[in-house]
Design a protein around this motif. Sequence first.
Motif, PDB file in Angstrom:
ATOM      1  N   ARG A  24      18.034 -22.774  43.093  1.00  0.00           N
ATOM      2  CA  ARG A  24      17.017 -23.804  42.861  1.00  0.00           C
ATOM      3  C   ARG A  24      15.651 -23.409  43.421  1.00  0.00           C
ATOM      4  N   ASN A  25      15.615 -22.409  44.298  1.00  0.00           N
ATOM      5  CA  ASN A  25      14.367 -21.983  44.930  1.00  0.00           C
ATOM      6  C   ASN A  25      13.788 -20.706  44.320  1.00  0.00           C
ATOM      7  N   ILE A  26      14.385 -20.226  43.234  1.00  0.00           N
ATOM      8  CA  ILE A  26      13.819 -19.055  42.562  1.00  0.00           C
ATOM      9  C   ILE A  26      12.530 -19.498  41.875  1.00  0.00           C
ATOM     10  N   ALA A  27      11.426 -18.855  42.225  1.00  0.00           N
ATOM     11  CA  ALA A  27      10.119 -19.234  41.695  1.00  0.00           C
ATOM     12  C   ALA A  27       9.684 -18.354  40.532  1.00  0.00           C
ATOM     13  N   ALA A  28      10.164 -17.113  40.511  1.00  0.00           N
ATOM     14  CA  ALA A  28       9.755 -16.180  39.461  1.00  0.00           C
ATOM     15  C   ALA A  28      10.848 -15.132  39.279  1.00  0.00           C
ATOM     16  N   VAL A  29      10.821 -14.497  38.127  1.00  0.00           N
ATOM     17  CA  VAL A  29      11.781 -13.426  37.842  1.00  0.00           C
ATOM     18  C   VAL A  29      11.023 -12.192  37.360  1.00  0.00           C
ATOM     19  N   ARG A  30      11.564 -11.041  37.674  1.00  0.00           N
ATOM     20  CA  ARG A  30      11.056  -9.779  37.147  1.00  0.00           C
ATOM     21  C   ARG A  30      12.054  -9.333  36.089  1.00  0.00           C
ATOM     22  N   TRP A  31      11.551  -8.976  34.920  1.00  0.00           N
ATOM     23  CA  TRP A  31      12.424  -8.609  33.812  1.00  0.00           C
ATOM     24  C   TRP A  31      11.939  -7.321  33.166  1.00  0.00           C
ATOM     25  N   GLU A  32      12.853  -6.688  32.445  1.00  0.00           N
ATOM     26  CA  GLU A  32      12.549  -5.433  31.768  1.00  0.00           C
ATOM     27  C   GLU A  32      12.373  -5.678  30.280  1.00  0.00           C
ATOM     28  N   GLY A  33      11.259  -5.177  29.774  1.00  0.00           N
ATOM     29  CA  GLY A  33      10.989  -5.205  28.351  1.00  0.00           C
ATOM     30  C   GLY A  33      10.669  -3.796  27.884  1.00  0.00           C
ATOM     31  N   ASP A  34      10.232  -3.668  26.656  1.00  0.00           N
ATOM     32  CA  ASP A  34       9.910  -2.358  26.092  1.00  0.00           C
ATOM     33  C   ASP A  34       8.762  -1.669  26.812  1.00  0.00           C
ATOM     34  N   LEU A  35       7.863  -2.443  27.402  1.00  0.00           N
ATOM     35  CA  LEU A  35       6.675  -1.880  28.048  1.00  0.00           C
ATOM     36  C   LEU A  35       6.831  -1.740  29.551  1.00  0.00           C
ATOM     37  N   GLY A  36       8.049  -1.876  30.052  1.00  0.00           N
ATOM     38  CA  GLY A  36       8.282  -1.768  31.490  1.00  0.00           C
ATOM     39  C   GLY A  36       8.494  -3.127  32.119  1.00  0.00           C
ATOM     40  N   PRO A  37       8.537  -3.159  33.451  1.00  0.00           N
ATOM     41  CA  PRO A  37       8.814  -4.423  34.138  1.00  0.00           C
ATOM     42  C   PRO A  37       7.668  -5.423  34.006  1.00  0.00           C
ATOM     43  N   GLU A  38       8.046  -6.681  33.874  1.00  0.00           N
ATOM     44  CA  GLU A  38       7.101  -7.796  33.784  1.00  0.00           C
ATOM     45  C   GLU A  38       7.593  -8.906  34.705  1.00  0.00           C
ATOM     46  N   GLU A  39       6.704  -9.825  35.039  1.00  0.00           N
ATOM     47  CA  GLU A  39       7.079 -10.965  35.869  1.00  0.00           C
ATOM     48  C   GLU A  39       6.700 -12.257  35.159  1.00  0.00           C
ATOM     49  N   SER A  40       7.548 -13.263  35.324  1.00  0.00           N
ATOM     50  CA  SER A  40       7.286 -14.578  34.739  1.00  0.00           C
ATOM     51  C   SER A  40       7.723 -15.651  35.724  1.00  0.00           C
ATOM     52  N   SER A  41       7.032 -16.782  35.673  1.00  0.00           N
ATOM     53  CA  SER A  41       7.462 -17.925  36.482  1.00  0.00           C
ATOM     54  C   SER A  41       8.785 -18.440  35.928  1.00  0.00           C
ATOM     55  N   VAL A  42       9.504 -19.149  36.757  1.00  0.00           N
ATOM     56  CA  VAL A  42      10.765 -19.738  36.298  1.00  0.00           C
ATOM     57  C   VAL A  42      10.493 -20.758  35.201  1.00  0.00           C
ATOM     58  N   ALA A  43       9.411 -21.522  35.316  1.00  0.00           N
ATOM     59  CA  ALA A  43       9.083 -22.513  34.281  1.00  0.00           C
ATOM     60  C   ALA A  43       8.896 -21.837  32.923  1.00  0.00           C
ATOM     61  N   ASP A  44       8.176 -20.716  32.890  1.00  0.00           N
ATOM     62  CA  ASP A  44       7.978 -19.995  31.632  1.00  0.00           C
ATOM     63  C   ASP A  44       9.292 -19.417  31.120  1.00  0.00           C
TER      64      ASP A  44
END
Length: 111
Positions: A24-44
């Motif tokens: 419940r306290n995760i605020a953002a995630v780092r994910w892998e896409g075609d262009l390398g690592p990206e970060e997004s808020s949990v809401a997004d």
Amino acid sequence: MASLASYTTLYVTAIRVDDAVDVRNIAAVRWEGDLGPEESSVADFVAWLDHGDARAYVRRSDGRRGPRIHVDHDGVQRYLRSRSEDDSLPDALLLLPQWHVSKTKKHMSRR
């Protein structure tokens, strides 16, 4: 920078937790896409998962695909969880590396 909307499947590789370590306290995630690592808020990320055929999985440290990530809610808050094969283990999201936002921000002065 890539847009979440341009993907149907993503792999989460790290999390940012702003308080005690709990899904419940995760605020953002780092994910892998075609262009390398990206970060997004949990809401997004939650909004992206809510759109039709979007899927996300935990990327294990050995590179294998881990459990699928889904949106859960407790009546007040929507948050991310992963389905684990073994309910006695902690949520796989909490086993990912974590990064923290620095509490001190450095400002550059104009000269």
